[in-house]
Design an enzyme around this catalytic site. Structure first.
Site, short mmCIF file in Angstrom:
data_model
loop_
_atom_site.label_atom_id
_atom_site.label_comp_id
_atom_site.label_asym_id
_atom_site.label_seq_id
_atom_site.Cartn_x
_atom_site.Cartn_y
_atom_site.Cartn_z
N THR A 98 51.64 46.70 38.21
CA THR A 98 50.45 47.10 38.18
C THR A 98 50.25 48.08 38.46
O THR A 98 49.77 47.85 39.58
CB THR A 98 49.20 46.33 37.74
OG1 THR A 98 49.55 45.45 36.45
CG2 THR A 98 48.01 47.07 37.29
N LYS A 173 46.78 49.43 30.31
CA LYS A 173 46.55 48.28 31.51
C LYS A 173 44.99 48.90 31.98
O LYS A 173 44.10 47.99 31.94
CB LYS A 173 47.77 48.27 32.47
CG LYS A 173 46.91 47.36 33.41
CD LYS A 173 47.21 45.43 32.61
CE LYS A 173 46.84 44.67 34.11
NZ LYS A 173 46.90 43.17 33.90
P1 NAP Z 1 51.98 37.88 43.98
O1 NAP Z 1 52.61 36.51 43.61
O2 NAP Z 1 51.55 38.23 45.28
O3 NAP Z 1 53.73 38.35 43.94
C1 NAP Z 1 53.71 39.68 44.65
C2 NAP Z 1 55.72 39.61 44.94
O4 NAP Z 1 56.65 41.09 44.94
C3 NAP Z 1 56.12 38.56 45.52
O5 NAP Z 1 57.85 38.65 45.03
C4 NAP Z 1 56.11 39.55 46.68
O6 NAP Z 1 57.65 38.89 47.63
C5 NAP Z 1 57.18 40.66 46.05
N1 NAP Z 1 56.65 41.39 47.06
C6 NAP Z 1 55.27 42.29 47.14
N2 NAP Z 1 55.78 43.91 48.53
C7 NAP Z 1 56.68 43.36 48.46
C8 NAP Z 1 57.63 44.48 48.89
N3 NAP Z 1 57.53 45.79 50.02
N4 NAP Z 1 58.97 44.38 48.47
C9 NAP Z 1 60.17 43.29 48.18
N5 NAP Z 1 59.27 42.83 47.61
C10 NAP Z 1 57.64 42.82 47.81
O7 NAP Z 1 51.81 39.13 42.49
P2 NAP Z 1 51.56 38.72 41.23
O8 NAP Z 1 50.87 37.74 40.59
O9 NAP Z 1 53.00 37.88 40.44
O10 NAP Z 1 51.64 39.46 41.06
C11 NAP Z 1 52.71 40.96 40.39
C12 NAP Z 1 51.95 42.40 40.09
O11 NAP Z 1 51.98 41.78 38.38
C13 NAP Z 1 51.08 42.83 40.77
O12 NAP Z 1 50.74 44.25 40.23
C14 NAP Z 1 49.64 42.47 39.25
O13 NAP Z 1 48.44 43.09 39.65
C15 NAP Z 1 50.41 42.30 38.32
N6 NAP Z 1 49.71 41.10 37.82
C16 NAP Z 1 49.10 39.93 38.27
C17 NAP Z 1 48.15 39.00 37.11
C18 NAP Z 1 47.96 37.80 37.91
O14 NAP Z 1 47.21 37.13 37.32
N7 NAP Z 1 48.61 36.85 39.21
C19 NAP Z 1 48.37 39.03 35.68
C20 NAP Z 1 48.68 40.35 35.52
C21 NAP Z 1 49.11 41.79 36.10
P3 NAP Z 1 57.13 38.02 48.63
O15 NAP Z 1 57.19 36.84 47.81
O16 NAP Z 1 58.39 38.20 49.53
O17 NAP Z 1 55.68 38.06 49.09
#
Ligand code: NAP
Length: 289
Positions: A98, A173
């Site tokens: 997102t 979104k």
């Molecule tokens: P998350 O669990 O915090 O995971 C984030 C991922 O991104 C991790 O694998 C992290 O790596 C990686 N990352 C972050 N910064 C990075 C960087 N600079 N370089 C390389 N890797 C990086 O987040 P999530 O819940 O999966 O969400 C991911 C996206 O989907 C976000 O944009 C969120 O807004 C969107 N989203 C989430 C949900 C939900 O319910 N969770 C629903 C809809 C949309 P590390 O493991 O090393 O930290």
């Protein structure tokens, strides 16, 4: 079967990459910044991992990214070891993060300059939607590229739509998050009022959820809100990031979003209460403190 890379194995990316392998039957290579998560994915799905985004993407037909925000996205795509440094001509970069519409347009151009196609494809449906492979995917980009990518995206989705040119998936979104912000605040106020009025919240919801007041939030969140349980779900920190993107875009296009701006501040109150990782339904907590 396509050759696929998946960058970012967070709450969402881990199961999504899994579906591409198991349901889609694709040859998947993953990359995650924290190597332990990549190792866990390889164990769970008997897959492969690479030490950098560039190496994961090398020779792939489709490269998926699902990281945190615009800056993270730039790092893993256009950065020094980013996927665009190795992606082959005619391959497709699909971004599930997102992020802003601006970064989507920027990546569309950067990809085009390398004869690579780009689709912005943010998702909704949360952790459960990702784990069950039933996400809604809102896409922006070229129609022919979308047609090529859709059957691959289908592995983790129930609904996949092309909304318009690059950036349109992110704009869609944003509409989604605007709707959620208002509905959750309304529901929080209703539950708060019902409790003060001495009503049995379960009983009330059982009746009014069948009428015009019904919503996904009411169905899925009233019980936990009534119990004051918020340690699960879609984190307030993520929602604030999303609303920040929305409000910036609204300043650009002139849209008036008084309620969304207010709810964004309410989420700031929740962060001040220590609820950074609480579910978005925690708006009720600030009314009850
Ligand atoms: P998350 O669990 O915090 O995971 C984030 C991922 O991104 C991790 O694998 C992290 O790596 C990686 N990352 C972050 N910064 C990075 C960087 N600079 N370089 C390389 N890797 C990086 O987040 P999530 O819940 O999966 O969400 C991911 C996206 O989907 C976000 O944009 C969120 O807004 C969107 N989203 C989430 C949900 C939900 O319910 N969770 C629903 C809809 C949309 P590390 O493991 O090393 O930290």
């Amino acid at each position: 079967m396509a050759k696929v890379a998946f960058i970012g194995l967070g709450v969402m990316g881990f199961p999504m990459a899994g579906h591409l392998k198991t349901k889609g039957g694709h040859d998947v290579t993953v990359y995650n910044r924290t190597a332990e998560k990549a190792a866990a994915w390889v164990d769970t799905f008997s897959g492969k991992s690479a030490p950098t985004p560039a190496e994961a993407a090398d020779g792939c037909d489709f490269v998926f990214v699902c990281v945190g925000n615009d800056d993270d996205l730039r790092q893993v795509t256009s950065g020094e070891k980013g996927v665009l440094s190795t992606m082959k001509r005619g391959s497709v970069l699909i971004d599930n993060t997102t992020a802003s519409a601006e970064v989507a347009r920027e990546l569309y151009e950067a990809a085009k300059a390398k004869s690579v196609d780009f689709i912005d494809a943010p998702v909704s449906g949360g952790q459960a939607g990702a784990e069950n492979g039933v996400l809604t995917v809102m896409c922006g980009g070229d129609e022919a590229v979308f047609e090529k990518a859709k059957p691959v995206i289908d592995a983790y989705a129930r609904m996949v739509g092309l909304m318009g040119p690059a950036g349109s998936g992110q704009l869609t979104k944003m509409m989604n998050q605007i709707c959620i912000a208002g509905v959750v605040q309304g529901l929080a106020e209703a539950v708060h009022f019902g409790k003060r009025a001495g009503l049995d919240i379960e009983k009330v919801v059982d009746v009014i959820s069948k009428g015009a007041a019904g919503s996904w939030q009411m169905e899925n969140r009233h019980k936990t809100m009534n119990q004051g349980k918020y340690d699960f779900g879609f984190a307030v920190d993520w929602m604030r990031k999303d609303l920040g993107i929305v409000l910036t875009e609204a300043r650009r296009n002139g849209a008036k979003l008084p309620l969304t701006a207010l709810v964004d501040q309410f989420y700031g109150d929740i962060q001040a209460l220590g609820g950074n990782r609480w579910d978005t339904s925690s708006l009720l907590a600030r009314l009850e403190k």
